[in-house]
Write an enzyme that holds these catalytic residues in place. Structure first.
Site, PDB file in Angstrom:
ATOM      1  N   GLU A  84       0.808  -1.220   0.000  1.00 52.90           N
ATOM      2  CA  GLU A  84       0.000   0.000   0.000  1.00 52.90           C
ATOM      3  C   GLU A  84       0.842   1.270   0.000  1.00 52.90           C
ATOM      4  O   GLU A  84       0.797   2.071   0.941  1.00 52.90           O
ATOM      5  CB  GLU A  84      -0.970  -0.026   1.189  1.00 52.90           C
ATOM      6  CG  GLU A  84      -1.951  -1.186   1.088  1.00 52.90           C
ATOM      7  CD  GLU A  84      -3.059  -1.140   2.140  1.00 52.90           C
ATOM      8  OE1 GLU A  84      -3.008  -0.257   3.013  1.00 52.90           O
ATOM      9  OE2 GLU A  84      -3.974  -1.978   2.058  1.00 52.90           O
ATOM     10  N   GLU A  87      -4.969  -8.142  -0.668  1.00 53.88           N
ATOM     11  CA  GLU A  87      -5.720  -8.007   0.581  1.00 53.88           C
ATOM     12  C   GLU A  87      -7.192  -7.817   0.269  1.00 53.88           C
ATOM     13  O   GLU A  87      -7.564  -7.025  -0.601  1.00 53.88           O
ATOM     14  CB  GLU A  87      -5.231  -6.810   1.418  1.00 53.88           C
ATOM     15  CG  GLU A  87      -3.887  -7.001   2.066  1.00 53.88           C
ATOM     16  CD  GLU A  87      -3.543  -5.858   3.000  1.00 53.88           C
ATOM     17  OE1 GLU A  87      -4.478  -5.175   3.472  1.00 53.88           O
ATOM     18  OE2 GLU A  87      -2.347  -5.635   3.250  1.00 53.88           O
TER      19      GLU A  87
END
Length: 938
Positions: free
Chosen positions: A337, A595
């Site tokens: 991320e 995810e």
């Protein structure tokens, strides 16, 4: 903790300057990219006592050529949008992130302030994350039983280089004595490397493929997340001990009321001073902070060099361990991320338009800088609603003169400790580095360059983050990792919900392509149902968030979807869009959703009450799984946390997304023990209890050991093209933890318990799927309400293409002889004895003469065999296999004629009492009634 010792066989070594490059023949410079600075890979990585196969030493020259590790026997090949195994079958990867616990050092949780900043964060250990080695069998066996075959293995930068930055020497090439080297170098945690290698060897026993995830959240746990070591903040001149007063970061460890830490507020740190500054420096320091030069390098390249060489050190260590590289560790994520920091912000005086998450006190970038300098500011205050963020007044923050920047004395002390020499032009201590680069004026608190981060400070042209910063970083990372792990697959992960950067076509030069990311790359974005994640509640409506972000709706209200079917289609469409965006940008490469998951503490933890259940969580997970499987996506769920508990969740920032919980394990085991005592049956579940230290004591009634109660029956179903499973016996009613893939056994006294114990909403995520396919998948679906699995695929007639002998190309046999392997979890597709037992318990009189088969299988052609011990159905669509399988008339034709044909299978399971630990479910209550009875456990 261990120091960074060299192998005893070495008496000296050679190190070169990080950015030396041009004078070294082994340095790879990627073509056609001015911003792709060469990355030196010539240093000798010191290693420490390889614990396994000490005699095995791969020649270092091997790593300058293409090819898999010489010990690899079962590598994975990205081929177009699919993964392939060495037989040519298409492989579907379904797994979990292991684990959220790995964000924090052993024995630490984000709600505990004690010792948080002690010793400058140098004396911590991640050994035992994700779990103690002695518990590996228990957790890996449970995950294997649930059908997972992939692990996204979390390894933070802090876990590797927490003790201080490696001291890379500058200037001319130096040859130094080993004692000099040890005294000058920093520390990589090689004890942690040894622990990881042992856990990965365990993963191999259970047949898992692993992706190493360099994990971070809002830069570091010291700025409210996880990832980078504390010394990186000191390097930038920041003082984490004052982040609370200056609103530079909201850190759970320093929050006044840790039990009521606001939901998901940690993510707002991406836009606050600490994380935004660090990401801006990491990706664009050479452009936006040119005066930040340390040890002769701009801070951007200093940070990136240490980040990349940390994972090179890990890769080098794992390479030396027999059988891990390629067979287990298949590749590396670029960075979890990533964030652009303030790069791309058009005007620092206003909240950036791309800042979707606004919650609690929300300063503008300029206000964050002013607060960091110790001046009072009144900022906007936002709350989360079902229709997006909503402003609710303002909040005044007064640091009372406390600054987020180290004083001169403090910074000098850090410089001495970590071996830093700052350039004369480096911004002076105690003051905002952005003010000293002319962005704003400290004396007047007025902005000077509102567009500073939007345009290149030198050219005044718009600064494109993807082409100027992110993509060059990914290329450098691929080059660094593949210098050590030749065949590593690079999992390219763009910022969350952003379109990935476009990759150039594969290079003709195979050597260059090997070190670039134009080949052996996987698109690895993340996706969450934001409405449920932020509000921690499952509703009858949802929002097409990605559609709003991509401009397909004028506002949130227009993107509302009402009803279960509409929500599922909404999720499916969003993931379909993500997959198509990735293929359009990076080409025909596999997609893996790195995810995706749901919060289990919905409705303020209502599920954890004595009469609570996981019905809402099951519906939410079912919708997520539907979206994944209808798009044929590989994925790793977030997450499996071995030390999750109801009060503190995943032990990090109040998140509670783990598929497993210690508290559920305690409750489930105690309930089963109580039931065993009440029933006094010899064929009951294994009884047991969980101690306060989470140890498990399991006992099996002696009668059950003497008289096995679960003999396997022959066929679970029959069809014109079906076969029967072979008869076997099983000594316990409980579903046992499976053995490792290599057939070795485990300590039955510890592991002989139902693997579903401690699992949460297991019925929703434990689903059937085709793990290995003798062709290309077409359609896949699983209905939780009808327990019906449908799958179809197209057989492909593979030919031997030119150049297929290339060591990194998957073998393409003329025909695939191996069967398609379908995982059929027994929680939905029970063996007959389990099903008949459930009938006899709930309705003894009606069960006596009722001998229907509990599950049915229908195939369009071929032959199959169901091994319910392994929970695998093997399905052959040619006649090149041996065995006592019943063949259909069609399957006995020329196997070559089967190629190009579409084959279909339908498996119908049962709504049965095995889905409920109480085994007392009314048949008239329907599937959701059955689930509501069992979902406290499952």
């Amino acid at each position: 903790m261990s120091s960074n010792n060299l192998r005893h066989s070495q008496s000296s070594t050679t190190l070169t300057e990080d950015n030396q490059g041009p004078n070294n023949q082994n340095t790879r410079t990627l073509p056609n990219s001015a911003s792709n600075a060469s990355f030196d890979t010539t240093f000798t990585l010191p290693t420490k006592r390889p614990f396994a196969n000490a005699a095995f030493r791969a020649d270092s020259s091997m790593f300058s050529t293409l090819g898999h590790h010489p010990t690899s026997t079962n590598p994975l090949y990205p081929c177009g949008p699919w993964f392939k195994d060495k037989t040519g079958r298409t492989v579907t990867l379904r797994g979990v992130n292991l684990s959220g616990a790995s964000k924090m050092p052993a024995g630490c949780s984000s709600h505990e302030p004690k010792g948080f900043l002690d010793d400058d964060g140098t004396k911590v250990s991640f050994i035992g994350r994700p779990f103690p080695l002695e518990d590996a069998d228990e957790h890996l066996a449970r995950l294997k039983y649930w059908g997972f075959n992939m692990l996204r293995f979390i390894v933070t930068w802090e876990a590797i280089e927490h003790a201080g930055p490696m001291a890379w020497f500058m200037g001319d090439e130096l040859t130094i004595d080993i004692e000099q080297l040890i005294s000058h170098l920093g520390k990589y945690d090689y004890d942690y490397f040894e622990y990881l290698a042992k856990v990965l060897q365990k993963c191999k026993e259970y047949g898992f493929k692993c992706l190493i995830d360099p994990h971070q959240d809002v830069w570091s746990r010291f700025s409210g997340g996880s990832g980078a070591p504390l010394w990186t903040l000191y390097l930038a001149g920041l003082d984490p001990s004052h982040f609370k007063e200056t609103n530079a970061a909201l850190v759970h460890n320093f929050y006044d009321d840790p039990e009521n830490f606001p939901k998901m507020v940690w993510a707002t740190n991406y836009n606050k001073l600490a994380a935004a500054t660090m990401f801006t420096l990491f990706f664009g320091g050479s452009s936006f902070a040119p005066n930040c030069v340390v040890n002769g390098m701009n801070i951007q390249y200093y940070l990136q060099t240490h980040y990349m060489k940390s994972y090179m050190a890990l890769a080098a260590f794992l390479t030396e361990q027999h059988g891990i590289e390629d067979d287990v560790v298949i590749g590396y994520d670029t960075l979890n991320e990533p964030s652009a920091g303030w790069i791309g912000v058009e005007d620092i005086r206003v909240i950036p338009h791309h800042q979707e998450l606004k919650k609690d006190a929300t300063p503008t970038p300029l206000q964050s800088m002013i607060l960091g300098q110790g001046y009072q500011q009144t900022v906007e205050f936002w709350i989360s609603t079902f229709f997006g963020p909503k402003r609710k007044g303002s909040k005044t923050i007064d640091p009372a003169g406390v600054t987020a920047w180290l004083s001169k004395e403090q910074r000098d002390e850090k410089d001495k400790r970590f071996g830093w020499t700052r350039s004369p032009d480096f911004p002076k201590a105690g003051e905002c580095i952005w003010a000293q680069h002319g962005v704003w004026d400290i004396s007047t608190q007025e902005v000077l360059k509102p567009e500073y981060f939007y345009k290149d400070p030198e050219t005044e042209e718009k600064y494109d983050f993807d082409s100027r910063a992110f993509l060059p970083f990914c290329r450098r990372f691929a080059q660094a990792v593949r210098t050590v792990h030749s065949a590593a697959i690079i999992f390219l992960e763009p910022p969350v919900n952003e379109i990935p950067p476009s990759l150039p076509p594969p290079h003709d030069d195979e050597d260059v392509a090997h070190f670039d990311i134009s080949s052996r790359v996987v698109y690895a974005p993340h996706w969450y149902d934001g409405l449920t994640l932020l509000n921690k509640k499952w509703n009858f409506f949802n929002i097409d968030y990605l559609g709003v972000k991509r401009g397909r709706y004028p506002n949130y209200a227009a993107a509302v979807k009402i009803g279960e079917r509409a929500i599922k289609e909404c999720f499916r469409n969003q993931l379909e869009s993500i997959k198509k965006e990735g293929q359009a940008a990076i080409g025909q490469h596999p997609t893996l959703i790195g995810e995706i998951g749901i919060p289990y503490d919905m409705n303020d933890g209502k599920s954890y009450k004595p009469n609570g259940n996981y019905k809402g969580q099951i519906k939410a997970m079912d919708a997520n799984m539907y979206a994944l499987e209808s798009n044929h996506l590989n994925f790793t769920l977030w997450n499996y946390c071995p030390d999750n508990c109801h009060k503190w969740g995943d032990q990090w920032n109040g998140e509670d997304l783990s598929l497993f919980s210690i508290d559920d394990l305690r409750r489930d085991t105690n309930r089963l023990a109580k039931k065993s005592s009440q029933d006094s049956l010899s064929d009951t579940f294994v009884s047991g209890k969980v101690g306060p230290d989470s140890s498990i004591t399991v006992t099996t009634p002696p009668e059950a050991k003497k008289n096995p109660v679960h003999p396997r029956v022959d066929a679970l179903s029959a069809s014109s093209s079906a076969t029967t499973s072979k008869s076997s016996s099983f000594s316990d009613v409980t579903l046992p933890v499976s053995s490792p893939a290599n057939g070795s056994t485990q300590d039955g006294s510890r592991l002989n318990f139902n693997p579903n114990l401690g699992g949460r909403a297991v019925v929703a995520f434990c689903r059937p799927f085709a793990q290995k396919i003798a062709g290309l998948p077409l359609e896949l679906s699983f209905s939780l309400s009808t327990v019906t699995f449908k799958f179809s695929f197209k057989r492909t007639h593979l030919t031997e293409p030119e150049g297929s002998s290339h060591p990194l190309k998957a073998p393409n046999p003329a025909k695939i002889n191996e069967p398609t392997e379908i995982y059929l979890p027994r929680i939905h597709f029970p063996c007959a004895s389990e099903y008949f037992r459930s009938l006899s318990e709930s309705a003894p009189s009606s069960a006596q003469g009722k001998k229907e088969r509990p599950c049915s299988v229908t195939v369009s052609g071929g032959r199959w065999e169901w091994n319910d011990e392994e929970q695998i159905l093997y399905w052959w669509t040619n006649d090149d296999c041996e065995g006592d399988h019943v063949q259909s008339e069609e399957s006995m034709t020329d196997p070559d004629q089967a190629d190009g044909k579409v084959f279909e299978i339908t498996v119908v399971g049962k709504k049965w009492a095995g889905n409920s630990m109480n085994a007392r479910t009314s048949a008239s209550s329907g599937i959701w009634g059955a689930i509501s009875e069992c979902c406290r456990i499952l």
